[in-house]
Design a protein around this motif. Structure first.
Motif, short mmCIF file in Angstrom:
data_model
loop_
_atom_site.label_atom_id
_atom_site.label_comp_id
_atom_site.label_asym_id
_atom_site.label_seq_id
_atom_site.Cartn_x
_atom_site.Cartn_y
_atom_site.Cartn_z
N MET A 137 -0.33 76.89 85.21
CA MET A 137 -1.72 77.06 85.57
C MET A 137 -1.90 78.45 86.14
O MET A 137 -1.07 78.93 86.90
N ASN A 138 -3.00 79.07 85.79
CA ASN A 138 -3.38 80.37 86.33
C ASN A 138 -4.63 80.20 87.17
O ASN A 138 -5.52 79.43 86.81
N LEU A 139 -4.71 80.94 88.27
CA LEU A 139 -5.90 80.95 89.11
C LEU A 139 -6.40 82.38 89.20
O LEU A 139 -5.65 83.28 89.57
N ALA A 140 -7.66 82.58 88.84
CA ALA A 140 -8.29 83.89 88.95
C ALA A 140 -9.47 83.74 89.90
O ALA A 140 -10.45 83.08 89.58
N SER A 141 -9.34 84.31 91.09
CA SER A 141 -10.41 84.23 92.07
C SER A 141 -11.09 85.59 92.17
O SER A 141 -10.44 86.59 92.44
N ARG A 142 -12.38 85.57 91.97
CA ARG A 142 -13.19 86.78 92.11
C ARG A 142 -14.15 86.59 93.27
O ARG A 142 -15.32 86.96 93.20
N LEU A 143 -13.64 85.98 94.34
CA LEU A 143 -14.46 85.68 95.50
C LEU A 143 -14.17 86.66 96.62
O LEU A 143 -13.01 87.00 96.85
N PRO A 144 -15.21 87.08 97.35
CA PRO A 144 -14.95 87.88 98.54
C PRO A 144 -14.14 87.04 99.54
O PRO A 144 -14.29 85.82 99.59
N SER A 145 -13.29 87.68 100.30
CA SER A 145 -12.42 86.93 101.23
C SER A 145 -13.21 86.16 102.27
O SER A 145 -12.72 85.16 102.80
N ASP A 146 -14.43 86.59 102.57
CA ASP A 146 -15.23 85.89 103.58
C ASP A 146 -16.30 84.98 102.97
O ASP A 146 -17.19 84.50 103.66
N ALA A 147 -16.20 84.70 101.68
CA ALA A 147 -17.20 83.86 101.01
C ALA A 147 -17.15 82.43 101.53
O ALA A 147 -16.08 81.84 101.65
N ARG A 148 -18.31 81.89 101.84
CA ARG A 148 -18.42 80.51 102.30
C ARG A 148 -19.68 79.88 101.70
O ARG A 148 -20.70 80.54 101.55
N TRP A 149 -19.57 78.61 101.38
CA TRP A 149 -20.70 77.83 100.91
C TRP A 149 -20.82 76.60 101.78
O TRP A 149 -19.96 76.33 102.62
N SER A 150 -21.82 75.80 101.51
CA SER A 150 -21.98 74.55 102.26
C SER A 150 -20.79 73.64 101.96
O SER A 150 -20.12 73.78 100.92
N ALA A 151 -20.55 72.71 102.84
CA ALA A 151 -19.46 71.75 102.64
C ALA A 151 -19.68 70.97 101.34
O ALA A 151 -18.72 70.70 100.61
N ALA A 152 -20.93 70.64 101.03
CA ALA A 152 -21.23 69.89 99.80
C ALA A 152 -20.89 70.72 98.56
O ALA A 152 -20.34 70.19 97.59
N THR A 153 -21.20 72.01 98.59
CA THR A 153 -20.89 72.89 97.45
C THR A 153 -19.38 73.04 97.30
O THR A 153 -18.85 72.96 96.19
N GLU A 154 -18.69 73.25 98.40
CA GLU A 154 -17.23 73.40 98.33
C GLU A 154 -16.57 72.12 97.84
O GLU A 154 -15.61 72.17 97.05
N LEU A 155 -17.09 70.96 98.25
CA LEU A 155 -16.54 69.69 97.76
C LEU A 155 -16.81 69.53 96.27
O LEU A 155 -15.93 69.08 95.52
N ALA A 156 -17.99 69.90 95.82
CA ALA A 156 -18.31 69.81 94.38
C ALA A 156 -17.38 70.72 93.58
O ALA A 156 -16.92 70.34 92.50
N ALA A 157 -17.08 71.91 94.09
CA ALA A 157 -16.16 72.82 93.41
C ALA A 157 -14.77 72.20 93.34
O ALA A 157 -14.10 72.22 92.29
N TYR A 158 -14.31 71.65 94.45
CA TYR A 158 -12.99 71.00 94.50
C TYR A 158 -12.92 69.86 93.49
O TYR A 158 -11.95 69.74 92.73
N ARG A 159 -13.93 69.01 93.46
CA ARG A 159 -13.93 67.86 92.54
C ARG A 159 -13.99 68.32 91.08
O ARG A 159 -13.41 67.67 90.21
N THR A 160 -14.67 69.42 90.82
CA THR A 160 -14.73 69.96 89.45
C THR A 160 -13.33 70.36 89.00
O THR A 160 -12.90 70.02 87.88
N VAL A 161 -12.61 71.08 89.84
CA VAL A 161 -11.25 71.49 89.49
C VAL A 161 -10.36 70.26 89.34
O VAL A 161 -9.60 70.13 88.38
#
Length: 113
Positions: free
Chosen positions: A1-25
């Motif tokens: 598996m490869n991971l390509a993150s193009r996120l700023p190191s201080d990027a934050r979203w709501s807990a609901a958005t982060e959970l949705a991203a986690y569940r998508t992966v």
């Protein structure tokens, strides 16, 4: 598996958005393991700038190639996992798409606010 993150190191979203991203992966990796065993999988995380904040929408892409030679994919399921991802994203004002790719694999893309 490869991971390509193009996120700023201080990027934050709501807990609901982060959970949705986690569940998508999580769901996408499960589907790749079932339906394309032995395939190469790439997870890409991208942020777009928002009008009212430095980090706007979070895009999660999970691409898997075709099954490895000689691998036996599990027959198609009921599709409830992708339906659940779409519902979760819609509640946040986002979208989830899933499509076949030219290489015989699949791409799941979630765009989350």
């Amino acid at each position: 598996m490869n991971l390509a993150s193009r996120l700023p190191s201080d990027a934050r979203w709501s807990a609901a958005t982060e959970l949705a991203a986690y569940r998508t992966v999580q769901e996408s990796l499960t589907n790749a393991a079932k339906h394309a065993p032995g395939s190469r999988v790439t997870v890409t995380l991208t942020a777009t700038a928002g009008a009212d904040r430095p980090v706007g929408e979070l895009t999660v892409e999970v691409h898997n190639g075709p099954p490895a030679p000689g691998a036996t994919p599990t027959p198609g399921g009921a599709g409830h996992g992708l339906v659940g991802l779409r519902e979760r994203a819609a509640l946040l004002g986002g979208t989830v798409t899933a499509e076949r790719t030219d290489d015989g694999g699949h791409l799941v893309r979630a765009c989350l606010p």
